[in-house]
Design a protein around this motif. Structure first.
Motif, PDB file in Angstrom:
ATOM      1  N   GLY A  18       0.819  -1.196   0.000  1.00 52.43           N
ATOM      2  CA  GLY A  18       0.000   0.000   0.000  1.00 52.43           C
ATOM      3  C   GLY A  18       0.853   1.247   0.000  1.00 52.43           C
ATOM      4  O   GLY A  18       2.059   1.210   0.125  1.00 52.43           O
ATOM      5  N   GLY A  19       0.190   2.380  -0.137  1.00 50.05           N
ATOM      6  CA  GLY A  19       0.875   3.658  -0.067  1.00 50.05           C
ATOM      7  C   GLY A  19       1.482   4.085  -1.384  1.00 50.05           C
ATOM      8  O   GLY A  19       1.412   3.401  -2.385  1.00 50.05           O
ATOM      9  N   THR A  20       2.079   5.241  -1.353  1.00 47.78           N
ATOM     10  CA  THR A  20       2.697   5.825  -2.539  1.00 47.78           C
ATOM     11  C   THR A  20       4.053   5.178  -2.803  1.00 47.78           C
ATOM     12  O   THR A  20       4.827   4.933  -1.884  1.00 47.78           O
ATOM     13  CB  THR A  20       2.886   7.341  -2.329  1.00 47.78           C
ATOM     14  N   VAL A  21       4.319   4.917  -4.072  1.00 49.81           N
ATOM     15  CA  VAL A  21       5.611   4.350  -4.461  1.00 49.81           C
ATOM     16  C   VAL A  21       6.635   5.475  -4.508  1.00 49.81           C
ATOM     17  O   VAL A  21       6.512   6.412  -5.293  1.00 49.81           O
ATOM     18  CB  VAL A  21       5.525   3.659  -5.845  1.00 49.81           C
ATOM     19  N   ASP A  22       7.639   5.388  -3.653  1.00 52.54           N
ATOM     20  CA  ASP A  22       8.753   6.326  -3.696  1.00 52.54           C
ATOM     21  C   ASP A  22       9.993   5.556  -4.157  1.00 52.54           C
ATOM     22  O   ASP A  22       9.912   4.379  -4.483  1.00 52.54           O
ATOM     23  CB  ASP A  22       8.965   6.999  -2.335  1.00 52.54           C
ATOM     24  N   THR A  80       2.255   7.096  -7.383  1.00 55.21           N
ATOM     25  CA  THR A  80       3.720   7.161  -7.381  1.00 55.21           C
ATOM     26  C   THR A  80       4.201   8.570  -7.061  1.00 55.21           C
ATOM     27  O   THR A  80       3.485   9.557  -7.277  1.00 55.21           O
ATOM     28  CB  THR A  80       4.293   6.758  -8.757  1.00 55.21           C
ATOM     29  N   SER A  81       5.415   8.629  -6.564  1.00 56.08           N
ATOM     30  CA  SER A  81       6.059   9.923  -6.379  1.00 56.08           C
ATOM     31  C   SER A  81       6.324  10.517  -7.761  1.00 56.08           C
ATOM     32  O   SER A  81       6.458   9.783  -8.744  1.00 56.08           O
ATOM     33  CB  SER A  81       7.388   9.755  -5.641  1.00 56.08           C
ATOM     34  N   PRO A  82       6.418  11.836  -7.835  1.00 51.28           N
ATOM     35  CA  PRO A  82       6.668  12.480  -9.134  1.00 51.28           C
ATOM     36  C   PRO A  82       7.914  11.907  -9.818  1.00 51.28           C
ATOM     37  O   PRO A  82       8.949  11.708  -9.193  1.00 51.28           O
ATOM     38  CB  PRO A  82       6.876  13.951  -8.767  1.00 51.28           C
ATOM     39  N   GLY A  83       7.767  11.623 -11.107  1.00 57.42           N
ATOM     40  CA  GLY A  83       8.881  11.135 -11.903  1.00 57.42           C
ATOM     41  C   GLY A  83       9.082   9.630 -11.871  1.00 57.42           C
ATOM     42  O   GLY A  83       9.961   9.116 -12.567  1.00 57.42           O
TER      43      GLY A  83
END
Length: 129
Positions: A18-22, A80-83
């Motif tokens: 879960g959560g945002t992919v960094d 996802t995180s930017p980029g």
């Protein structure tokens, strides 16, 4: 009872994705895909050399396919995180391809030539030595 255990495992794995992919999550997920590929390589190599039982090959390939499939699904849908979106979706496709190959091994564990071909593909896809 096995259905309950399988459902619990799926929920646990889904919760871990879960959560945002960094960057760190992407690196960890890439390592997981690599690890599954290497485990699959050893399994397919054993099947190709008739060094594992049919039952073992089926059970192990099914478990690894489930793990790869859950990871593919998570990577395909998580924010996802930017980029990082393109790289994340590429890893999702890699995990889905891995799951499909493992399902082939599961469906045909006694096909030595097929297992040999899959073994080479698993080894190339992972950093296996």
């Amino acid at each position: 009872m096995r259905i309950v255990a399988a459902l619990a495992a799926v929920l646990l794995l889904a919760g871990c994705n879960g959560g945002t992919v960094d960057r760190q999550a992407l690196t960890n997920d890439a390592g997981t895909i690599d690890s599954i590929n290497c485990e699959a390589w050893l399994l397919a190599d054993g099947a190709a050399r008739d060094r594992v039982t049919t039952s073992y090959a089926r059970v192990q390939s099914d478990a690894l396919a489930l793990q790869a499939s859950n990871l593919a699904d998570a990577l395909a849908h998580r924010p996802t995180s930017p980029g990082l979106e393109r790289r994340t979706r590429v890893q999702a496709r890699d995990a889905a391809r891995l799951a499909a190959r493992l399902r082939r091994l599961h469906d045909h564990p006694t096909d030595r030539d097929g297992a040999r071909t899959l073994s080479r593909r698993f080894q190339r896809a992972g950093s296996c030595s």
